[in-house]
Design an enzyme around this catalytic site. Structure first.
Site, PDB file in Angstrom:
ATOM      1  N   LYS A 117       0.879  -1.176   0.000  1.00 19.76           N
ATOM      2  CA  LYS A 117       0.000   0.000   0.000  1.00 19.76           C
ATOM      3  C   LYS A 117       0.916   1.225   0.000  1.00 19.76           C
ATOM      4  O   LYS A 117       1.881   1.267   0.749  1.00 19.76           O
ATOM      5  CB  LYS A 117      -0.835   0.080   1.280  1.00 19.76           C
ATOM      6  CG  LYS A 117      -1.530  -1.186   1.710  1.00 19.76           C
ATOM      7  CD  LYS A 117      -2.116  -0.998   3.128  1.00 19.76           C
ATOM      8  CE  LYS A 117      -2.410  -2.318   3.807  1.00 19.76           C
ATOM      9  NZ  LYS A 117      -2.708  -2.190   5.251  1.00 19.76           N
ATOM     10  N   ARG A 158      -9.648  -6.358  15.523  1.00 21.08           N
ATOM     11  CA  ARG A 158     -10.767  -5.440  15.735  1.00 21.08           C
ATOM     12  C   ARG A 158     -12.093  -6.151  15.616  1.00 21.08           C
ATOM     13  O   ARG A 158     -13.010  -5.935  16.383  1.00 21.08           O
ATOM     14  CB  ARG A 158     -10.726  -4.296  14.706  1.00 21.08           C
ATOM     15  CG  ARG A 158      -9.649  -3.293  14.976  1.00 21.08           C
ATOM     16  CD  ARG A 158      -9.454  -2.382  13.821  1.00 21.08           C
ATOM     17  NE  ARG A 158      -9.098  -3.142  12.632  1.00 21.08           N
ATOM     18  CZ  ARG A 158      -8.590  -2.640  11.527  1.00 21.08           C
ATOM     19  NH1 ARG A 158      -8.396  -1.336  11.441  1.00 21.08           N
ATOM     20  NH2 ARG A 158      -8.276  -3.398  10.512  1.00 21.08           N
ATOM     21  N   SER A 205      -6.421   3.224  10.182  1.00 20.95           N
ATOM     22  CA  SER A 205      -5.667   4.343   9.599  1.00 20.95           C
ATOM     23  C   SER A 205      -6.351   4.810   8.309  1.00 20.95           C
ATOM     24  O   SER A 205      -6.374   6.004   8.003  1.00 20.95           O
ATOM     25  CB  SER A 205      -4.236   3.908   9.300  1.00 20.95           C
ATOM     26  OG  SER A 205      -3.595   3.502  10.473  1.00 20.95           O
TER      27      SER A 205
HETATM   28  O1  PNS Z   1      -0.813  -2.338   9.762  1.00 17.24           O
HETATM   29  P1  PNS Z   1      -0.963  -3.429   8.744  1.00 17.24           P
HETATM   30  O2  PNS Z   1      -0.891  -2.859   7.346  1.00 17.24           O
HETATM   31  O3  PNS Z   1      -2.175  -4.270   8.979  1.00 17.24           O
HETATM   32  O4  PNS Z   1       0.339  -4.374   8.954  1.00 17.24           O
HETATM   33  C1  PNS Z   1       0.571  -5.464   8.110  1.00 17.24           C
HETATM   34  C2  PNS Z   1       1.978  -6.024   8.348  1.00 17.24           C
HETATM   35  C3  PNS Z   1       3.026  -4.942   8.207  1.00 17.24           C
HETATM   36  C4  PNS Z   1       2.069  -6.599   9.746  1.00 17.24           C
HETATM   37  C5  PNS Z   1       2.207  -7.162   7.323  1.00 17.24           C
HETATM   38  O5  PNS Z   1       1.898  -6.709   6.050  1.00 17.24           O
HETATM   39  C6  PNS Z   1       3.643  -7.667   7.338  1.00 17.24           C
HETATM   40  O6  PNS Z   1       4.074  -8.283   8.276  1.00 17.24           O
HETATM   41  N1  PNS Z   1       4.371  -7.352   6.243  1.00 17.24           N
HETATM   42  C7  PNS Z   1       5.768  -7.707   6.106  1.00 17.24           C
HETATM   43  C8  PNS Z   1       5.923  -8.933   5.208  1.00 17.24           C
HETATM   44  C9  PNS Z   1       5.433 -10.136   5.970  1.00 17.24           C
HETATM   45  O7  PNS Z   1       6.061 -10.561   6.932  1.00 17.24           O
HETATM   46  N2  PNS Z   1       4.258 -10.660   5.568  1.00 17.24           N
HETATM   47  C10 PNS Z   1       3.580 -11.684   6.317  1.00 17.24           C
HETATM   48  C11 PNS Z   1       3.898 -13.062   5.837  1.00 17.24           C
HETATM   49  S1  PNS Z   1       2.378 -13.838   5.612  1.00 17.24           S
END
Ligand code: PNS
Length: 162
Positions: A41, A90, A128
């Site tokens: 995003k 949530r 957010s």
């Molecule tokens: O605040 P968000 O956007 O819900 O957070 C999502 C987040 C950052 C926790 C997730 O996208 C993430 O961990 N991204 C890094 C890559 C990763 O580890 N993906 C998960 C493997 S399934």
């Protein structure tokens, strides 16, 4: 020493995030709030801005550290010496994706568990994305984010509009 990592986009940090940070940090020795750099995003705020906003609103909690990371959150957790990844739930709509992430992360690093916190009811509808949407129409976001964050969101939206 138990360390946990709370990864997320935090674009921007909300009162819901802050509630999770306060509750999770009271259960561990150290909580690392980790801002994802290479998010699919496109964020409104730069990584540095998101880190600084988080530092600003968590300054009163001594065992919270704010960092940014790239790559997999479970690998960042391992590098940070964390036993746990913290996530907030949530509503049931969050559950499917969060469960999939927790299970994937566990299959990559079985020694790291995900701790889920049920979001405080009064913050359950806040995200957010909703904060940015309401602010973009000039709506009042003071119930959703701390005052200094609200100011930053309005400023940023105004500067993006030019
Ligand atoms: O605040 P968000 O956007 O819900 O957070 C999502 C987040 C950052 C926790 C997730 O996208 C993430 O961990 N991204 C890094 C890559 C990763 O580890 N993906 C998960 C493997 S399934």
């Amino acid at each position: 020493m138990a360390t946990a990592v709370y990864p997320g986009s935090f674009d921007p940090v909300t009162k819901g995030h802050l509630d999770i940070i306060e509750r999770a940090s009271s259960l561990v020795d150290e909580l690392v709030v980790a801002v994802l750099k290479n998010n699919a995003k496109t964020p409104l705020f730069s990584t540095e801005e998101r880190v600084n906003m988080l530092k600003d609103v968590t300054g009163h909690i001594p065992n919270v550290r704010v960092e940014s990371f790239g790559g997999l959150s479970v690998e960042f957790a391992r590098e940070s010496g964390a036993k746990f990844i913290v996530r907030g739930l949530r509503a049931v709509t969050d559950f499917e994706y969060e469960l999939q992430m927790a299970q994937t992360n566990r299959s990559i690093r079985p020694e790291i568990d995900t701790l889920f916190f049920a979001t405080e009811l009064r913050y359950a509808y806040i995200s957010s994305t909703i904060v940015k949407e309401v602010a973009s129409y000039g709506g009042d976001i003071s119930g959703f984010v701390p005052p200094q964050i609200a100011e930053k969101v309005y400023e940023k939206l105004a500067s993006v509009r030019g």
